[in-house]
Design an enzyme around this catalytic site. Structure first.
Site, mmCIF file in Angstrom:
data_model
loop_
_atom_site.group_PDB
_atom_site.id
_atom_site.type_symbol
_atom_site.label_atom_id
_atom_site.label_comp_id
_atom_site.label_asym_id
_atom_site.label_seq_id
_atom_site.Cartn_x
_atom_site.Cartn_y
_atom_site.Cartn_z
ATOM 1 N N GLU A 1 0.884 -1.156 0.000
ATOM 2 C CA GLU A 1 0.000 0.000 0.000
ATOM 3 C C GLU A 1 0.931 1.218 0.000
ATOM 4 O O GLU A 1 1.780 1.310 0.883
ATOM 5 C CB GLU A 1 -0.777 -0.006 1.314
ATOM 6 C CG GLU A 1 -2.246 0.188 1.199
ATOM 7 C CD GLU A 1 -2.888 -0.001 2.563
ATOM 8 O OE1 GLU A 1 -3.543 0.946 3.000
ATOM 9 O OE2 GLU A 1 -2.739 -1.076 3.178
ATOM 10 N N LYS B 1 4.001 0.867 9.694
ATOM 11 C CA LYS B 1 4.181 2.088 8.915
ATOM 12 C C LYS B 1 3.555 3.286 9.608
ATOM 13 O O LYS B 1 4.088 4.380 9.564
ATOM 14 C CB LYS B 1 3.541 1.910 7.528
ATOM 15 C CG LYS B 1 4.472 1.266 6.534
ATOM 16 C CD LYS B 1 3.882 1.291 5.145
ATOM 17 C CE LYS B 1 2.851 0.208 4.990
ATOM 18 N NZ LYS B 1 2.393 0.038 3.608
ATOM 19 N N ARG C 1 4.306 -12.367 10.389
ATOM 20 C CA ARG C 1 5.108 -11.209 10.023
ATOM 21 C C ARG C 1 6.432 -11.215 10.765
ATOM 22 O O ARG C 1 6.564 -11.833 11.799
ATOM 23 C CB ARG C 1 4.434 -9.871 10.312
ATOM 24 C CG ARG C 1 3.091 -9.879 10.839
ATOM 25 C CD ARG C 1 2.483 -8.563 11.286
ATOM 26 N NE ARG C 1 3.013 -7.324 10.819
ATOM 27 C CZ ARG C 1 2.465 -6.606 9.838
ATOM 28 N NH1 ARG C 1 1.415 -7.055 9.209
ATOM 29 N NH2 ARG C 1 2.968 -5.451 9.516
HETATM 30 P P1 ATP Z 1 2.321 -2.022 8.207
HETATM 31 O O1 ATP Z 1 1.517 -2.804 9.183
HETATM 32 O O2 ATP Z 1 3.769 -1.913 8.542
HETATM 33 O O3 ATP Z 1 1.721 -0.702 7.885
HETATM 34 P P2 ATP Z 1 1.144 -3.231 5.939
HETATM 35 O O4 ATP Z 1 0.822 -4.653 6.043
HETATM 36 O O5 ATP Z 1 0.022 -2.276 6.044
HETATM 37 O O6 ATP Z 1 2.332 -2.887 6.903
HETATM 38 P P3 ATP Z 1 1.500 -3.275 3.128
HETATM 39 O O7 ATP Z 1 2.037 -2.204 2.272
HETATM 40 O O8 ATP Z 1 0.080 -3.630 3.031
HETATM 41 O O9 ATP Z 1 1.887 -2.891 4.612
HETATM 42 O O10 ATP Z 1 2.393 -4.567 2.975
HETATM 43 C C1 ATP Z 1 2.758 -5.132 1.746
HETATM 44 C C2 ATP Z 1 3.053 -6.576 1.940
HETATM 45 O O11 ATP Z 1 4.098 -6.749 2.889
HETATM 46 C C3 ATP Z 1 1.851 -7.316 2.462
HETATM 47 O O12 ATP Z 1 1.708 -8.510 1.739
HETATM 48 C C4 ATP Z 1 2.173 -7.576 3.894
HETATM 49 O O13 ATP Z 1 1.592 -8.774 4.309
HETATM 50 C C5 ATP Z 1 3.702 -7.649 3.890
HETATM 51 N N1 ATP Z 1 4.254 -7.246 5.176
HETATM 52 C C6 ATP Z 1 4.014 -6.101 5.844
HETATM 53 N N2 ATP Z 1 4.657 -6.091 7.029
HETATM 54 C C7 ATP Z 1 5.326 -7.265 7.119
HETATM 55 C C8 ATP Z 1 6.168 -7.867 8.112
HETATM 56 N N3 ATP Z 1 6.478 -7.252 9.257
HETATM 57 N N4 ATP Z 1 6.672 -9.095 7.853
HETATM 58 C C9 ATP Z 1 6.394 -9.711 6.711
HETATM 59 N N5 ATP Z 1 5.610 -9.220 5.742
HETATM 60 C C10 ATP Z 1 5.074 -8.003 5.939
HETATM 61 MG MG MG Z 2 -1.558 -3.675 4.604
#
Ligand code: ATP
Ligand code: MG
Length: 698
Positions: free
Chosen positions: A37, A272, A262
């Site tokens: 995202e 984020k 994660r």
């Molecule tokens: P955050 O919680 O840090 O804001 P998010 O999941 O909202 O992260 P996205 O941009 O949606 O961020 O993530 C893109 C991809 O990265 C998704 O498939 C998500 O599952 C994966 N991802 C995000 N954080 C992690 C993590 N800590 N470990 C492994 N994969 C992750």
């Molecule tokens: Mg997300």
């Protein structure tokens, strides 16, 4: 990356894909994607996901897309899109011509929504956001149907079309899926599919004033792209039934969603939203501050893409939430830079040294190898002269035991140069601080070796005062003081856990002249100090700025700490407790508390490989499987009991799984195997029965 031999045990995701391929599911196609995202910069957790998705595609001869899940126009920015592309490329991955945006599918998604309305599976709801929440019920109470749930297909089509045409205010109406308000899964209680939002989108401009929700976008976008394995993190497990429902109702291609845990890292955070807070409130200098766990922060700090990829391979993937020790990430970069970084000399806190018997006008140039690990990296010339700088901490007027560096009357080696002996100490009259040393050098020890073979224990780094360059060096420590700041209870604001000493900028450092014009981003080992990288933003030809990427293992700090610990005066020892009078209560070993013991994470592991180690007469090396989708290396001092360690392969053993990984002479040790030790007896503890790798032992 593409090395199937290194995965002697497949992780659960790769096992699923292997089975799918055997069954010729999806005609043998493997297609993954990384779906960020664009609402922030990528962090090391995303790197795990990137390595996993691109890694799997490469290993199974498939493809991996990058898709921006850009459904939220108010939070997304072009800056984030550009940084994400840069970071994925920098990590070493290539999406070819497969860079997509969910916003490219807004039309298709709109048509899907209309399709669901037509089959009576979606309706326009006039309840307010608060009312929708109220009607939704709770985990223990079923929800209530909205009064608008029974609207006719015609009315829904008309209202949805008018939502799109801009007739309604933000928040006045939504389109909802008609699933089941009594479902135990809250995600299934008629989730919102579309909302009215009069906002400009970074790609579609003002074309739309309704936007699809993430949950109505993600699964269909995967379907449109023909993604076979939609790999995501565990929090989406409860959303899977909804994604399946949409795909089934729409009768479109059905990717398989697989969830994994994660990545969490000690002493930092991985959200984020929270990282954004640190940036916006000025707690750090930006997303790319060297203390941030972002890819851009790690890059600026001096991390290499290879080290991050190796780290991601090492941690593996699992279904179980866990927190990985920052020491493992640090190990990965140390291991990589050890091979490739040039060694140079830099004095961080200079102490002036005058070599009294060296001519004042002479400068000689000494040979210095660039990397003892790689003779191919050549050598350079180092200027030596009468006035030098050494590190303040390399001199002690009153040296403690085992301090092998410089002290009055003592001789040490200057790396690549000469032996010097400290003859006299000059102090500041007022403060008593040591400001200068007067030494003599032995001309017979050029290159740092004496012909008479006399022993000096210490070797110091140094620079020539006149020829050295001024530099700023930034030392970093953990961003947070607690190992798991994201998880601390009773903390109203996670920012109170920030480490106020996470940055120390030293501004009067001196580096050897070969560093003149060092390129931004280039990496060095400062001898005896650690690995450093030229700051890509603040460094310039007139003012060199270095970031400490990671320290070397500091053996002296450890010795000093140990000395302090054992230096407790004897009288302070507690008198023996009364119960010790009774022999049956006498402990057989040193006592620890039950709390101490419960900190040990004991896990069942299967020995997959076992072997002798050349040059070690007590140790054997085990590769053990703790169900993490990767093997851990463990060294055990049980060689005398197992002259043929191979016999241990297949045995179930007990591993202390939460020890800090430790760099040993023979490699990284990532745990300890329990063994029984006695007179003439020694054996590793094995267990039988149903227990699986990774199961807890209590
Ligand atoms: P955050 O919680 O840090 O804001 P998010 O999941 O909202 O992260 P996205 O941009 O949606 O961020 O993530 C893109 C991809 O990265 C998704 O498939 C998500 O599952 C994966 N991802 C995000 N954080 C992690 C993590 N800590 N470990 C492994 N994969 C992750
Ligand atoms: Mg997300």
């Amino acid at each position: 990356m593409n090395n199937p031999d290194s995965t002697s045990s497949l992780d659960f995701i790769r096992s699923i894909i292997t089975e799918d391929l055997k069954a010729n599911k999806n005609d043998g196609r493997v297609h993954t994607r990384f779906p960020p995202e664009p609402n922030g910069y990528l962090h090391i957790g995303h790197a795990k996901s990137i390595c996993l998705n691109f890694g799997i595609a490469a290993e199974f001869g498939g493809l991996c897309n990058v898709r921006f899940d850009d459904t939220n126009p108010t939070k997304e920015e072009k800056e984030f899109v550009e940084s994400i592309k840069e970071d994925v490329r920098w990590l070493g991955f290539d999406w070819g011509d497969r860079l997509y945006y969910a916003s490219d599918y807004f039309h298709q998604l709109y048509d899907y929504a209309v399709q669901l309305i037509k089959i009576g599976k979606a309706y326009v709801d006039d309840l307010t956001a608060d009312e929708i929440r109220e009607y939704r019920g709770t985990l223990t109470q079923p929800g209530k149907d909205s009064p608008y749930r029974t609207r006719s297909v015609e009315e829904n089509l008309d209202l949805f079309e008018r939502m799109r045409a801009g007739e309604f205010e933000n928040g006045s109406r939504v389109l909802r899926a008609k699933v089941d308000m009594a479902s135990p899964n809250l995600n299934m209680r008629d989730p919102v599919m579309y909302r009215v939002l009069h906002a400009s989108h970074h790609r579609t401009g003002n074309k739309w004033c309704i936007y699809p929700m993430y949950d109505f976008t993600h699964g269909q976008s995967d379907s449109i792209e023909g993604i076979t394995h939609s790999i995501c993190t565990l929090e989406f497990e409860d959303h899977r039934p909804l994604y399946d429902w949409f795909l089934d109702e729409l009768k479109i291609f059905h990717p398989q969603q697989i969830e994994f845990a994660r990545l969490n890292l000690t002493y930092t955070i991985m959200s984020k939203r929270r990282l954004m807070e640190l940036v916006e409130q000025g707690c750090v200098t930006g997303w790319n501050d060297s203390r941030m766990p972002t890819i851009s922060g790690l890059r600026r700090r001096g991390y290499t893409p290879e080290s991050i990829r190796n780290f991601c391979e090492r941690i593996g993937v699992a279904k179980r939430e866990s927190i990985v020790d920052m020491a493992l990430l640090e190990y990965s970069i140390r291991e990589d830079l050890n091979k490739r970084a040039s060694r140079v000399m830099a004095v961080l806190r200079p102490l002036r040294v005058v070599i009294d018997n060296y001519p004042g006008n002479r400068v000689e140039y000494l040979d210095a190898e660039n990397n003892p690990e790689d003779p191919g990296m050549g050598s350079r010339k180092l200027p030596f002269s009468r006035v030098l700088y050494i590190e303040q901490e390399d001199f002690r007027e009153d040296p403690p035991k085992k301090f092998f560096r410089l002290a009055p009357g003592r001789e040490v080696r200057l790396k690549h140069a000469y032996y010097i002996k400290c003859e006299r100490v000059v102090k500041d009259e007022k403060t008593g601080e040591v400001v200068e040393l007067h030494c003599t050098y032995d001309p017979e020890t050029r290159g740092g070796w004496s012909k008479d073979g006399r022993n000096v224990k210490g070797t110091l780094h140094w620079v020539s005062a006149d020829q050295s360059l001024k530099a700023e060096v930034r030392l970093y420590d953990h961003l947070f003081v607690k190992p798991n700041p994201g998880d601390e209870k009773d903390v109203s604001d996670f920012k109170t856990l920030l480490n106020s000493n996470s940055l120390e900028a030293l501004t009067s450092c001196r580096v050897e002249p070969s560093l003149a014009g060092a390129e931004p981003g280039s990496r060095y080992q400062f001898l005896r100090q650690g690995y450093f990288c030229v700051d890509s933003i603040d460094s310039s030809a007139d003012k060199l700025v270095f970031n400490r990427t990671v320290t070397l293992r500091d053996t002296w700090a450890k010795i000093e700490k140990a000395q302090k610990k054992t230096g407790i005066p004897k009288a302070a020892k507690e008198p023996a407790p009364l119960s010790e009078k009774h022999d049956d209560h006498k402990p057989v070993g040193q006592e620890i508390t039950i709390e101490d013991f419960s900190k040990l994470d004991l896990r069942v592991a299967i020995v997959r490989e076992a072997g002798l180690i050349e040059g070690a007469d007590k140790l054997i090396r085990l590769m053990v499987d703790l169900g993490e989708g990767r093997l851990r290396q463990v060294f055990a001092g049980i060689r005398s009991a197992y002259p043929e360690p191979e016999k241990l392969v297949g045995k179930k053993v007990i591993i202390v799984a939460n020890l800090k990984p430790r760099q040993m002479k023979f490699g990284l040790s990532e745990g300890m195997a329990l063994a029984g030790v006695g007179k003439n007896r020694l054996g590793i503890a094995t267990i039988e029965g149903e227990l699986l790798p990774g199961d807890r032992v209590k």
